[in-house]
Design a protein around this motif. Structure first.
Motif, short mmCIF file in Angstrom:
data_model
loop_
_atom_site.label_atom_id
_atom_site.label_comp_id
_atom_site.label_asym_id
_atom_site.label_seq_id
_atom_site.Cartn_x
_atom_site.Cartn_y
_atom_site.Cartn_z
N GLU A 14 25.53 -6.75 2.10
CA GLU A 14 24.25 -6.81 2.83
C GLU A 14 23.85 -8.26 3.07
OE1 GLU A 14 24.42 -2.88 0.75
OE2 GLU A 14 24.80 -4.96 0.17
N ILE A 15 24.00 -9.10 2.05
CA ILE A 15 23.63 -10.51 2.20
C ILE A 15 24.57 -11.22 3.16
CG2 ILE A 15 23.59 -12.71 0.94
CD1 ILE A 15 22.37 -11.15 -1.43
N THR A 16 25.86 -10.94 3.04
CA THR A 16 26.83 -11.53 3.98
C THR A 16 26.49 -11.18 5.42
OG1 THR A 16 28.59 -11.45 2.33
CG2 THR A 16 29.27 -11.64 4.63
N ASN A 17 26.17 -9.91 5.66
CA ASN A 17 25.84 -9.46 7.02
C ASN A 17 24.54 -10.11 7.52
OD1 ASN A 17 28.10 -7.83 7.20
ND2 ASN A 17 27.05 -6.03 6.37
N LEU A 18 23.57 -10.29 6.64
CA LEU A 18 22.32 -10.95 7.03
C LEU A 18 22.57 -12.40 7.41
CD1 LEU A 18 19.92 -9.45 4.35
CD2 LEU A 18 19.57 -9.31 6.83
N VAL A 19 23.40 -13.08 6.66
CA VAL A 19 23.74 -14.47 6.98
C VAL A 19 24.40 -14.56 8.36
CG1 VAL A 19 25.22 -16.43 6.37
CG2 VAL A 19 23.90 -15.27 4.60
N LYS A 162 28.80 -24.67 -2.52
CA LYS A 162 29.42 -24.45 -1.21
C LYS A 162 28.85 -23.21 -0.51
CE LYS A 162 32.18 -27.92 -1.86
NZ LYS A 162 31.93 -29.21 -1.15
N LEU A 163 27.87 -22.57 -1.12
CA LEU A 163 27.25 -21.41 -0.47
C LEU A 163 26.57 -21.82 0.82
CD1 LEU A 163 25.61 -19.63 -3.55
CD2 LEU A 163 27.49 -18.73 -2.16
N HIS A 164 26.39 -20.85 1.73
CA HIS A 164 25.70 -21.12 2.99
C HIS A 164 24.27 -21.57 2.69
CE1 HIS A 164 23.97 -20.54 6.97
NE2 HIS A 164 25.20 -20.45 7.44
N PRO A 165 23.74 -22.55 3.47
CA PRO A 165 22.36 -23.02 3.25
C PRO A 165 21.32 -21.90 3.26
CG PRO A 165 23.48 -24.49 4.76
CD PRO A 165 24.42 -23.34 4.52
N LEU A 166 21.55 -20.86 4.05
CA LEU A 166 20.61 -19.73 4.07
C LEU A 166 20.52 -19.08 2.69
CD1 LEU A 166 21.58 -18.07 7.46
CD2 LEU A 166 19.27 -18.83 6.85
N VAL A 167 21.66 -18.94 2.04
CA VAL A 167 21.69 -18.33 0.71
C VAL A 167 21.20 -19.31 -0.35
CG1 VAL A 167 23.18 -17.30 -1.05
CG2 VAL A 167 23.59 -16.80 1.37
#
Length: 321
Positions: A14-19, A162-167
């Motif tokens: 769900e989080i991956t898809n939101l990103v 290294k996570l996406h800035p959104l996360v």
């Protein structure tokens, strides 16, 4: 050598898809360009951000009164509420100059935000603190003597992850509120810092009122914080915040704020009209997209007969037909 602290968090589908969804929304827009040409829109959104973030903290001033305070007009209201607005405006105004990885800058922002409101402005708290709903203790902050070290570890993780800035922004938001490093002003400072992290990824986040949609869903915001507290990791809160950001971007798009943004194809055509001697790599650097994405767009434009490629595959350039 001490290990770098890694906040407890689980990456879900769900989080991956939101990103991906949010990245697509931002990637298809040139909001920062539009906002840079529309100071009224920037100002209106900044007022919404300040009003909402302070309203969450029980500030009683209306959005119109917030606007009047910022304009230096006389406002009838509690002196503390007026001072909160003045301080918040000053803090938001310097936000673009702050380094999201600097604890020193965090303390600077808190000092501006809370100057004249609490004794310990710009310093970590010296005593215990709790978050209450009425008389009920919802969350007891980290013991004061651990705060500097934990905040330092959190900033070190933020810088190296290294996570996406959104996360990363959402995780930081949760961890910051969990530590509760200041005697007061944790909520408003944490929300400002979340915005700063996002703005270093996409500058237009400086000018969109995330705080407004948090205020509108304030009960759900606290429920997500509490649910993550219960779980012992930030996953629930991260998903909730990403849903808010996605919904806000969609809402702004539907309201016309982003509808006029140019597509990548349109931007490339404009650039080639200005200077026809451009390579795919050069165009990619200008528009801030990957070379592969730009090459796909250029192929579309060639297939549509709008541009052509001149010269060799390696050293050629694109021109308008």
């Amino acid at each position: 050598m001490a290990e770098v602290y890694i906040p407890p968090f689980t990456m879900t589908d769900e989080i991956t898809n939101l990103v991906i969804e949010i990245a697509e929304l931002t990637g298809a827009m040139t909001v920062s360009e539009q906002l840079s040409k529309n100071p009224k829109l920037r100002r209106d959104n900044r007022i919404k951000s300040i009003h909402s973030s302070l309203a969450i903290e029980q500030n009683t001033l209306t959005e119109e009164q917030v606007s009047d305070v910022i304009d230096g007009k006389r406002v009838l209201g509690p002196p503390q509420d007026i001072r909160e607005v003045q301080n918040a405006y000053e803090a938001y105004e310097i936000m673009s100059k702050l380094n999201p990885y600097s604890v020193k800058d965090l303390l600077k922002a808190h000092k501006i935000m809370m100057e004249g409101l609490v004794k310990e402005s710009g310093v970590f708290r010296s005593k215990g603190v709790g978050v209450y709903a009425g008389e009920q203790l919802i969350h007891a902050g980290t013991p004061a003597n651990y705060v500097p070290d934990l905040v330092g570890q959190l900033f070190e993780w933020l810088k190296k992850s290294k996570l996406h800035p959104l996360v990363k922004g959402c995780i930081f938001h949760y961890e910051f509120e969990f530590i509760h490093p200041f005697a007061d002003g944790n909520g408003r400072t944490g929300r400002l810092w979340h915005t700063l992290i996002l703005a270093k990824w996409q500058e237009f986040f400086l000018w969109i009122p995330i705080e407004t949609i948090i205020h509108e869903r304030q009960n759900d915001y606290y429920k997500a914080l509490n649910a993550s507290n219960t779980d012992g990791e930030s996953t629930i809160f991260v998903q909730f915040m990403l849903e808010l950001i996605r919904d806000l971007l969609k809402e702004l798009s539907h309201n016309g704020v982003m509808n006029k943004a140019k597509t990548l194809d349109e931007k490339l055509l404009d650039l080639l009209k200005e200077d026809g001697n451009q390579s795919a790599a050069g165009l990619a650097e200008i528009v801030g997209s990957s070379q592969r994405t730009v090459q796909r767009a250029l192929k579309r434009l060639m297939d549509e007969g709008k541009i052509e490629h001149v010269g060799s595959n390696r050293f050629g350039h694109y021109v308008i037909k």
